[in-house]
Design an enzyme around this catalytic site. Structure first.
Site, short mmCIF file in Angstrom:
data_model
loop_
_atom_site.label_atom_id
_atom_site.label_comp_id
_atom_site.label_asym_id
_atom_site.label_seq_id
_atom_site.Cartn_x
_atom_site.Cartn_y
_atom_site.Cartn_z
N GLU A 278 -16.06 -3.28 3.00
CA GLU A 278 -15.00 -3.32 1.97
C GLU A 278 -15.61 -3.43 0.58
OE1 GLU A 278 -11.84 -2.62 2.71
OE2 GLU A 278 -12.65 -2.42 4.72
N TRP A 281 -16.48 -0.13 -0.41
CA TRP A 281 -15.38 0.68 -0.96
C TRP A 281 -15.22 0.44 -2.47
CZ3 TRP A 281 -12.65 4.79 0.50
CH2 TRP A 281 -12.69 5.15 1.85
N TRP A 309 6.45 16.26 -8.81
CA TRP A 309 6.93 14.87 -8.81
C TRP A 309 8.32 14.81 -9.43
CZ3 TRP A 309 3.96 12.35 -5.73
CH2 TRP A 309 2.57 12.54 -5.71
N ASN A 344 -3.64 -5.71 1.10
CA ASN A 344 -4.07 -4.31 1.07
C ASN A 344 -3.22 -3.39 1.95
OD1 ASN A 344 -5.97 -2.11 0.43
ND2 ASN A 344 -6.46 -2.27 2.60
N TRP A 362 1.97 9.09 -8.43
CA TRP A 362 1.06 7.94 -8.22
C TRP A 362 0.72 7.27 -9.55
CZ3 TRP A 362 -3.75 7.98 -10.55
CH2 TRP A 362 -4.23 9.21 -11.00
N TRP A 385 -4.64 4.50 -5.32
CA TRP A 385 -3.46 5.36 -5.50
C TRP A 385 -3.76 6.81 -5.15
CZ3 TRP A 385 1.50 4.32 -5.76
CH2 TRP A 385 1.88 3.00 -6.03
C1 FAD Z 1 -2.54 1.58 -4.04
C2 FAD Z 1 -3.68 0.62 -4.08
C3 FAD Z 1 -4.06 0.03 -5.29
C4 FAD Z 1 -5.13 -0.88 -5.34
N1 FAD Z 1 -5.46 -1.45 -6.54
C5 FAD Z 1 -6.50 -2.31 -6.61
C6 FAD Z 1 -6.87 -2.91 -7.84
O1 FAD Z 1 -6.30 -2.64 -8.92
N2 FAD Z 1 -7.89 -3.81 -7.83
C7 FAD Z 1 -8.58 -4.12 -6.69
O2 FAD Z 1 -9.50 -4.94 -6.73
N3 FAD Z 1 -8.28 -3.54 -5.52
C8 FAD Z 1 -7.26 -2.66 -5.43
N4 FAD Z 1 -6.93 -2.10 -4.22
C9 FAD Z 1 -7.80 -2.34 -3.05
C10 FAD Z 1 -7.43 -3.54 -2.17
O3 FAD Z 1 -6.07 -3.53 -1.86
C11 FAD Z 1 -7.77 -4.89 -2.80
O4 FAD Z 1 -9.11 -4.88 -3.26
C12 FAD Z 1 -7.64 -6.04 -1.81
O5 FAD Z 1 -6.33 -6.10 -1.30
C13 FAD Z 1 -7.99 -7.34 -2.49
O6 FAD Z 1 -7.77 -8.43 -1.65
P1 FAD Z 1 -8.99 -9.25 -1.04
O7 FAD Z 1 -9.93 -9.66 -2.12
O8 FAD Z 1 -8.43 -10.32 -0.19
O9 FAD Z 1 -9.69 -8.15 -0.14
P2 FAD Z 1 -10.73 -8.27 1.05
O10 FAD Z 1 -10.14 -7.60 2.23
O11 FAD Z 1 -11.16 -9.67 1.23
O12 FAD Z 1 -11.93 -7.36 0.55
C14 FAD Z 1 -13.03 -7.89 -0.18
C15 FAD Z 1 -13.25 -7.13 -1.45
O13 FAD Z 1 -13.58 -5.78 -1.16
C16 FAD Z 1 -13.04 -4.93 -2.17
N5 FAD Z 1 -12.10 -3.99 -1.54
C17 FAD Z 1 -11.41 -4.15 -0.40
N6 FAD Z 1 -10.68 -3.05 -0.12
C18 FAD Z 1 -10.89 -2.18 -1.13
C19 FAD Z 1 -10.43 -0.88 -1.43
N7 FAD Z 1 -9.60 -0.22 -0.61
N8 FAD Z 1 -10.84 -0.28 -2.58
C20 FAD Z 1 -11.70 -0.91 -3.40
N9 FAD Z 1 -12.19 -2.16 -3.17
C21 FAD Z 1 -11.79 -2.78 -2.05
C22 FAD Z 1 -12.30 -5.81 -3.16
O14 FAD Z 1 -13.15 -6.06 -4.24
C23 FAD Z 1 -12.03 -7.07 -2.34
O15 FAD Z 1 -11.93 -8.22 -3.14
C24 FAD Z 1 -5.85 -1.18 -4.15
C25 FAD Z 1 -5.47 -0.59 -2.94
C26 FAD Z 1 -4.39 0.29 -2.91
C27 FAD Z 1 -4.00 0.91 -1.60
#
Ligand code: FAD
Length: 480
Positions: A278, A281, A309, A344, A362, A385
């Site tokens: 993650e 990502w 859109w 997420n 989006w 997005w």
């Molecule tokens: C439509 C959409 C918009 C999003 N907007 C943002 C945003 O503005 N800022 C943001 O930090 N994340 C965003 N995310 C990614 C993700 O949802 C969040 O990083 C995550 O929910 C944060 O919670 P966590 O720290 O508990 O994640 P955990 O599951 O604990 O993951 C650990 C870390 O990994 C990174 N990570 C995890 N999943 C993703 C992902 N898909 N893309 C990029 N990094 C990821 C984050 O830095 C996160 O803190 C978005 C996802 C979607 C689908």
């Protein structure tokens, strides 16, 4: 005596901060500064929830700096002008700062670097926010990656990830400090009390970040691959806002979650286990934003610029307010409003619902997230997005449409998450909690739902919405 200016940007921490290490190595008195320059943020000026976070994060940083004998100088305005004024007043010879990778952040630092060259100031910048600088890893053909798995494999193959530095830097203050604004003067906090729920949910700052990491590593990490998709649990790290503001470095997270041989399997140590991936990502999101900067506003797959859109103001409002009638969508949007964060899995569901069932672009969804998320991050928000809308790198195909009822039943089977955020459904039997419009009039009445309630008449028919989305996709393909 000469001084070193440490310009804090999105690296609001003392530990494992390369700029502070560089200042320590120079051995000169230090002036730490933060510059508030909203006019330099371009089309993505910091949103309300992020401003709330920044206020508290700066307070925390200021306290930590006091603890090592330094006083944080806060200025607002044009960064080149403010830095020049501070440098001239303090006779500084060195400027150190962490790089940013957003298009506007890079423009800002190019302007600053060019001014430093003119002034004859030694200027050093560092990557403090990513495991791999976006320039560092390229495909065999020398081009940027557009698919995650080869990107991440190439990163991990390219070199070992350094361990974070663990000691606080030893720095001495400058004899005379330039004038500083108070944090309150930046006017970052909302004037009305919409952020109370955010205040209850989070502890911004480096200490809050370290606590979240320790709690996650101790009690959640081992189960992460099972719990991460269940929004009713605290099954993820919630480190995203701390990472965004640089209150913690990805190396510090990596060390605990991917390198700890006591707690993790060999797969985890290679970075291919679920949690470290993650973090990968996030690296991928920055790689894409750096190499394709136009994607913060436009689709990476250019054929999507012709997507038909719709402008649907009332549907957009219902989505923003969490009153679409689809429980998992509304629960997510209400969680977002209340705590400035959304799970997420639910982000994917609400985003899919907006761009597919409602056919709203989006970019509109990304703007709302930008204003309301405490972790609003241009790279990750753009990737998220565009991934959902099918127009980004390695994206879910547009024609794969999440059904919010089935998603709710799969990932929130007993309805705990939905009931937590939608009081109207507290008494709804489990069987109907994700499809309350199908419940008997008696069950609807026991929840106090009138015929006008969105939970009796949702804003869109799922089948019609799906068909319209597929037709729109087809028409885009025909226009190419
Ligand atoms: C439509 C959409 C918009 C999003 N907007 C943002 C945003 O503005 N800022 C943001 O930090 N994340 C965003 N995310 C990614 C993700 O949802 C969040 O990083 C995550 O929910 C944060 O919670 P966590 O720290 O508990 O994640 P955990 O599951 O604990 O993951 C650990 C870390 O990994 C990174 N990570 C995890 N999943 C993703 C992902 N898909 N893309 C990029 N990094 C990821 C984050 O830095 C996160 O803190 C978005 C996802 C979607 C689908």
């Amino acid at each position: 005596m000469s001084t070193t200016i440490v310009w804090f940007r999105q690296d609001l921490r003392l530990l494992d901060n390369p700029s502070l290490r560089a200042a320590e190595a120079l051995g000169l008195p230090v002036i730490p500064i933060y510059l508030w320059a909203p006019k330099e943020e371009g089309s993505w000026p910091m949103g309300g929830a992020s401003r709330w976070w920044l206020h508290h994060s700066l307070s925390a940083l200021s306290e930590s700096l006091k603890g090592i004998g330094l006083s944080l100088i806060i200025r607002a305005g044009n960064s080149v002008q403010e830095l020049t004024a501070i440098i001239k007043a303090s006779k500084a010879k060195h400027l150190v700062f962490s790089r940013r990778y957003e298009p506007e952040g890079m423009l800002q630092e190019r302007a600053v670097e060019s001014q430093m060259t003119t002034l004859g100031i030694d200027c050093q910048s560092f990557n403090s926010s990513l495991l791999f600088d976006p320039r560092e890893v390229m495909s065999g053909k020398g081009t940027p990656f557009k698919v995650f798995t080869p990107f991440w494999k190439a990163c991990l193959k390219s070199r070992l990830i350094e361990l974070p530095t663990i000691a606080k830097p030893l720095l001495k203050p400058a004899l005379r400090s330039p004038s500083s604004l108070k944090i309150e003067q930046l006017d970052l906090l909302p004037r009305i009390h919409w952020a109370d729920g955010i205040g209850k949910a989070w502890v911004p700052g480096e200490t809050g970040a370290q606590t979240s990491l320790q709690v996650f590593a101790k009690s959640v990490l081992d189960e992460y691959s099972e719990t991460r998709n269940l929004p009713s649990l605290e099954g993820t790290s919630r480190l995203s806002p701390h990472l965004h503001f640089g209150e913690i470095s990805p190396r510090q997270i990596w060390e605990v979650t991917a390198e700890n041989p006591m707690t993790l399997s060999a797969q985890s140590r290679t970075g291919m286990a679920t949690y470290p991936k993650e973090i990968g990502w996030r690296e991928f999101a920055y790689h894409l934003m750096f190499h394709f900067p136009f994607t913060t506003n436009k689709p990476l797959r250019t054929e999507f610029s012709k997507f038909p859109w719709k402008t649907r103001k009332s549907a957009l409002l219902a989505w923003e307010r969490g009153s679409t009638g689809f429980p998992i969508v509304d629960a997510g949007m209400r969680q977002l409003w209340e705590m400035g964060w959304m799970h997420n899995r639910v982000r994917m569901i609400v985003a899919s619902f907006l761009v597919k069932h409602l056919l709203i672009s989006w970019q509109q969804g990304a703007k709302w997230f930008w204003d309301t998320l405490v972790d609003a991050d241009l790279a990750s928000n753009t990737l998220g997005w565009q991934w959902v809308a099918g127009c980004g790198a390695d994206a879910a195909p547009y024609f794969r449409i999440f059904n919010p009822v089935l998603q709710g039943e799969k990932f929130d089977p007993d309805g705990r998450y939905v009931r937590r955020w939608i009081p109207e459904l507290t008494k709804m039997p489990k069987r109907w909690v994700h499809r309350p419009w199908e419940a008997s009039p008696a069950d609807q009445k026991s929840c106090g739902l009138s015929r006008k309630s969105p939970y009796v008449s949702p804003i869109v028919d799922l089948r019609e919405g799906r068909d319209a989305a597929l037709q729109a996709y087809q028409s885009m393909k025909e226009r190419r």
